[in-house]
Design an enzyme around this catalytic site. Sequence first.
Site, PDB file in Angstrom:
ATOM      1  N   SER A   1       0.842  -1.428   0.196  1.00 10.29           N
ATOM      2  CA  SER A   1       0.253   0.140  -0.007  1.00 10.29           C
ATOM      3  C   SER A   1       0.966   1.302   0.049  1.00 10.29           C
ATOM      4  CB  SER A   1      -0.967   0.218   0.966  1.00 10.29           C
ATOM      5  OG  SER A   1      -0.136  -0.093   2.534  1.00 10.29           O
TER       6      SER A   1
ATOM      7  N   ASP B   1      -1.423   7.274   9.753  1.00  8.52           N
ATOM      8  CA  ASP B   1      -2.097   6.603  10.853  1.00  8.52           C
ATOM      9  C   ASP B   1      -1.012   5.728  11.653  1.00  8.52           C
ATOM     10  OD1 ASP B   1      -1.202   4.936   8.584  1.00  8.52           O
ATOM     11  OD2 ASP B   1      -3.141   3.947   8.602  1.00  8.52           O
TER      12      ASP B   1
ATOM     13  N   HIS C   1       1.144   4.397   7.390  1.00 10.66           N
ATOM     14  CA  HIS C   1       1.047   4.901   6.007  1.00 10.66           C
ATOM     15  C   HIS C   1       1.632   6.342   5.897  1.00 10.66           C
ATOM     16  CE1 HIS C   1      -1.867   1.486   6.156  1.00 10.66           C
ATOM     17  NE2 HIS C   1      -1.173   1.404   4.720  1.00 10.66           N
TER      18      HIS C   1
END
Length: 260
Positions: free
Chosen positions: A15, A199, A202
Amino acid sequence: MAANVQDAIMLLGDSLTQGGYDLNGFVAKLAHVYNRKMDVINRGFSGYNTDWILPVFEQCFATQHEQQHVPKVRLLVIWFGANDAAPPPKPQHVPLDRFRANLRKLIWMVRAPESPHYSPDTRVILMTPPPVNTAQRERAQLAKSPPKELDREFETTRRYAEAVKDVGKEESVPVVDLWEGLYEAAGRKEEKLEDFLTDGLHLNEKGYAIVFEGLNKTIKNAYPEYHYDNLQSVFIYFDLIAENPEKYMELTKKRSAFNH
């Protein structure tokens, strides 16, 4: 179908790579500086670890037979570890030894002549996972509906970052040490990492700026022939055509980015 016009940079990751177009991310910046010189291909897969990416990469990277018909991947940037470092029994967890082996397998796939995906023009770069902010991550997890437990550990992720550096040294592959870069930017204080993370896991815009800076520096030092400053545009700029408009048919022919 788009024609084979210019070569490419492939970004393979989780991600952190997939999100590289967000928040003025490193992928967006990379695409900008390589515009008209090399295409940037984002092969980031949110949630993936190195176990799961191996069969995907076999489908994403052309075989030797296919390579004559597609753009050459000149740079392959491999960025994993953030999910592999999830503590067991999380399904994303990959034991450290197997994580190292998986990274070596990805490198072997493009560098070994006996590999179906052997690509002698491809240069490889590894990137370490960034550090995590466990307090910030725990707050983000608890805010979910339903609430979830903490799923990353600061020290564990550090060990996976060290493993990436070990593999890079063993395989003579340059490494972008994002663990060290972000931790140093945070004054070597875990709580200060919140300035660079959304968070606890990320990256935000400031975090991605460090990624771009580190990757750009590594390309320039390790593979200067592939750095954007040393490439020419595949199609010439308009002002050169404007100087000789009667020759536009000849001037607009595709040329190699590497004959600068």
